[in-house]
Structures are given as C-alpha cells and as structure tokens.
Design an enzyme around this catalytic site. Structure first.
Site, PDB file in Angstrom:
ATOM      1  N   ASP A  47       0.838  -1.201   0.000  1.00 46.12           N
ATOM      2  CA  ASP A  47       0.000   0.000   0.000  1.00 46.12           C
ATOM      3  C   ASP A  47       0.870   1.247   0.000  1.00 46.12           C
ATOM      4  O   ASP A  47       1.606   1.504   0.963  1.00 46.12           O
ATOM      5  CB  ASP A  47      -0.906   0.002   1.235  1.00 46.12           C
ATOM      6  CG  ASP A  47      -1.823   1.221   1.294  1.00 46.12           C
ATOM      7  OD1 ASP A  47      -3.008   1.094   0.954  1.00 46.12           O
ATOM      8  OD2 ASP A  47      -1.337   2.315   1.683  1.00 46.12           O
ATOM      9  N   TYR A  52       2.955   9.882  -0.663  1.00 49.90           N
ATOM     10  CA  TYR A  52       4.123   9.318   0.024  1.00 49.90           C
ATOM     11  C   TYR A  52       5.419   9.569  -0.738  1.00 49.90           C
ATOM     12  O   TYR A  52       6.502   9.431  -0.189  1.00 49.90           O
ATOM     13  CB  TYR A  52       3.973   7.807   0.234  1.00 49.90           C
ATOM     14  CG  TYR A  52       2.764   7.365   1.012  1.00 49.90           C
ATOM     15  CD1 TYR A  52       1.950   8.271   1.700  1.00 49.90           C
ATOM     16  CD2 TYR A  52       2.409   6.023   1.063  1.00 49.90           C
ATOM     17  CE1 TYR A  52       0.832   7.849   2.397  1.00 49.90           C
ATOM     18  CE2 TYR A  52       1.298   5.589   1.763  1.00 49.90           C
ATOM     19  CZ  TYR A  52       0.502   6.519   2.426  1.00 49.90           C
ATOM     20  OH  TYR A  52      -0.603   6.076   3.112  1.00 49.90           O
ATOM     21  N   LYS A  77      -2.942   5.891  -4.142  1.00 49.45           N
ATOM     22  CA  LYS A  77      -4.025   6.826  -3.837  1.00 49.45           C
ATOM     23  C   LYS A  77      -3.806   8.159  -4.550  1.00 49.45           C
ATOM     24  O   LYS A  77      -2.667   8.565  -4.768  1.00 49.45           O
ATOM     25  CB  LYS A  77      -4.091   7.076  -2.321  1.00 49.45           C
ATOM     26  CG  LYS A  77      -4.043   5.811  -1.483  1.00 49.45           C
ATOM     27  CD  LYS A  77      -3.955   6.110   0.007  1.00 49.45           C
ATOM     28  CE  LYS A  77      -3.670   4.844   0.798  1.00 49.45           C
ATOM     29  NZ  LYS A  77      -2.242   4.481   0.797  1.00 49.45           N
ATOM     30  N   HIS A 110      -7.671   9.694  -1.447  1.00 50.54           N
ATOM     31  CA  HIS A 110      -6.953   9.749  -0.166  1.00 50.54           C
ATOM     32  C   HIS A 110      -7.759  10.432   0.945  1.00 50.54           C
ATOM     33  O   HIS A 110      -7.752   9.986   2.090  1.00 50.54           O
ATOM     34  CB  HIS A 110      -5.605  10.459  -0.362  1.00 50.54           C
ATOM     35  CG  HIS A 110      -4.535   9.968   0.549  1.00 50.54           C
ATOM     36  ND1 HIS A 110      -3.225   9.857   0.166  1.00 50.54           N
ATOM     37  CD2 HIS A 110      -4.568   9.547   1.842  1.00 50.54           C
ATOM     38  CE1 HIS A 110      -2.497   9.393   1.176  1.00 50.54           C
ATOM     39  NE2 HIS A 110      -3.297   9.198   2.204  1.00 50.54           N
TER      40      HIS A 110
END
Length: 276
Positions: A47, A52, A77, A110
């Site tokens: 994930d 990120y 996401k 998200h």
C-alpha cells in the site's frame, strides 16, 4: 492460514488481509529494501500513495522481485491537490508510470476533499470501467461522505481505508460499511504504539505467547478489518504477519473494544485542512 489469506471484495476480487504500508519511507533504498524483504517474508499486498512520494521505489522493488504480477495486490491513492475529474485521470497515469505497472489492484481517494471528491470518484469509475483498475475505493470517508458519494455513484466504493485501532474503534462506521458491502481497511492499525502497555494487551500477550502489537493486529482481523502495518525491519514484518495461529474469544475482544477513547493520531476528516 497465512499472508495469502484474503477477503473478497464486493466485485469478487480477493484482497490479502495483511499488507505492508510504506508511509514515510524514503524513496530510495529504504522503501526498496522494505518492499523486497516483505515480499520475501510472504507479503503480497503493498500500500503506497502519490503523497508518500515513494511510488518509484515500490515499483522498482516489485520489478526486481521474481513474483508474478498477478500474485500481487498493489494499492495507491490520489492526493488532495490532484482531485477533480481530469486531474485524477492524469494523476493515475503518473502513479502508474512511477510504479512501472500496467494496472493497479486498488486505487483510492486519499481524503474526501469537499466539492471535489464526487468528480474524482467519476474518474475512478471510468478507470475501473476501462479495466485499468481491479477495484476502487476511498480513504478517510465518514458515513456522511459515503452517503453523499452514493447519491449518484455508478460503482460503490469497494474499500474504505480509515484510521482504526482500539483507541479509535469506529464501530458505527464499521457497521455502516459492512451493511453497504464496503470492506474496511485500517491505516496505522497499531496506533503508532501509544498504548502497548495497556493491561489487557499485556495479559493476552502472555496468554497467547504473542506481543501486544500482535494482539492488536489480531483484534483487527477478528473484526474483519484489513490491515497494513508499516515496518522496514524484516523481523518486525515477520512478527506483524504471525497472526494466524490463535483466536481470541468474544470476551477478550470486548475488553480490547473497551480501550476505545475516540482518540485520533491523524486529523478528523471534517477538520482536515484541505486548502493547506
């Protein structure tokens, strides 16, 4: 029972119950090595997210592994400043390119950005209908966000990934999602270790010869919640996956439920600064 144990989403897709979360892992050897070691341990569910900023590293680790693509479950996401119909289609292509994949298993919104998440969802529906995604879902959606989305959605979210752990046991949200056929998934399932010293967790850890962290993760699984604990340490990854050889009874589960304090690590979705 192992890391291949899966839930079945509303559309029939199998989703491994335990995955590796890579939030705050650097987009270099840290995330590459973390994903490689997790795959070596037996994880098949990874994930990540656009936010990120480590999709390239995740993709590189997957590419360098010898595991067939169809045995993996990869999630990413769309971030808040990428939302909107056309923007989301473009964001998806960027993520796919960074991950060096031909398709995604799961793509998530998200956060429920007010005034945008419905158009974003339309883009996810198109990508799903075009076969570029095996499943679509959301993160951090409360019941009222889901109600608003479902007013004119063609596809129902298959997953809702939210903050969920014993100190934030969102039972009403969980019940709502299961009633709607939406799989609940927990980010930060360990609550970042804030309450490992709780007496009930220590007692159960002794009884089952497990760690308090393993007791918490097993609690999630027995509540039918998918988990993505983060760790770049191979031994900890093994520990986080060693959850399938014991079962807690109803009384023990209720005692862990009672740790609920309605305390969050992250922001409440209705208080998130979507402009920031």
């Amino acid at each position: 029972m192992s890391l291949t144990e899966a839930v079945t989403l509303a559309n029939g897709l199998k989703m491994p119950k335990v995955g590796l979360g890579v939030y705050k892992m650097e987009n270099d050897e840290e995330v590459i090595n973390a994903v490689k070691s997790a795959l070596d341990v037996g994880y098949r569910h990874i994930d990540t997210a656009s936010f990120y900023d480590n999709e390239e590293g995740v993709g590189k680790a997957i590419k360098e592994s010898s595991i067939p693509r169809d045995e993996l479950f990869v999630t990413t996401k769309v971030w808040n400043d990428e939302q909107g119909y056309e923007e989301t289609l473009q964001a998806f292509e960027r993520s796919l390119k960074k991950l060096e994949l031909d398709y995604l298993d799961l793509y998530l919104i998200h956060w429920p950005v007010p005034g945008k998440f419905k158009d974003t969802w339309k883009a996810l529906e198109k990508l799903y209908q075009d076969g570029k995604l095996k499943a679509i879902g959301v993160c951090n959606f409360m019941e009222h966000h889901l109600e608003e989305l479902l007013e004119d959605a063609v596809e129902k979210p298959m997953v809702n990934q939210v903050e969920f752990h014993p100190e934030l046991y969102q039972k009403d949200l969980a019940d709502y999602c299961y009633q709607k056929g939406i799989q609940l998934e927990a980010w930060a399932p360990l609550g970042r270790g804030r309450y490992f010293d709780a007496a009930i967790l220590k007692q159960l850890a002794v009884k089952y010869d497990k760690t308090p962290a393993q007791i918490i993760l097993r609690w999630h699984l027995q509540h039918d919640v998918v988990i993505i604990p983060k760790s770049s340490n191979k031994e900890r990854q093994k520990e986080n996956a060693d959850l399938f050889d014991f079962d807690m009874n109803d009384d023990e589960m209720k005692k862990i439920d009672a740790l609920h304090k309605n305390e969050r690590i992250g922001k409440h979705p209705d208080e998130f600064d979507y402009e920031g």
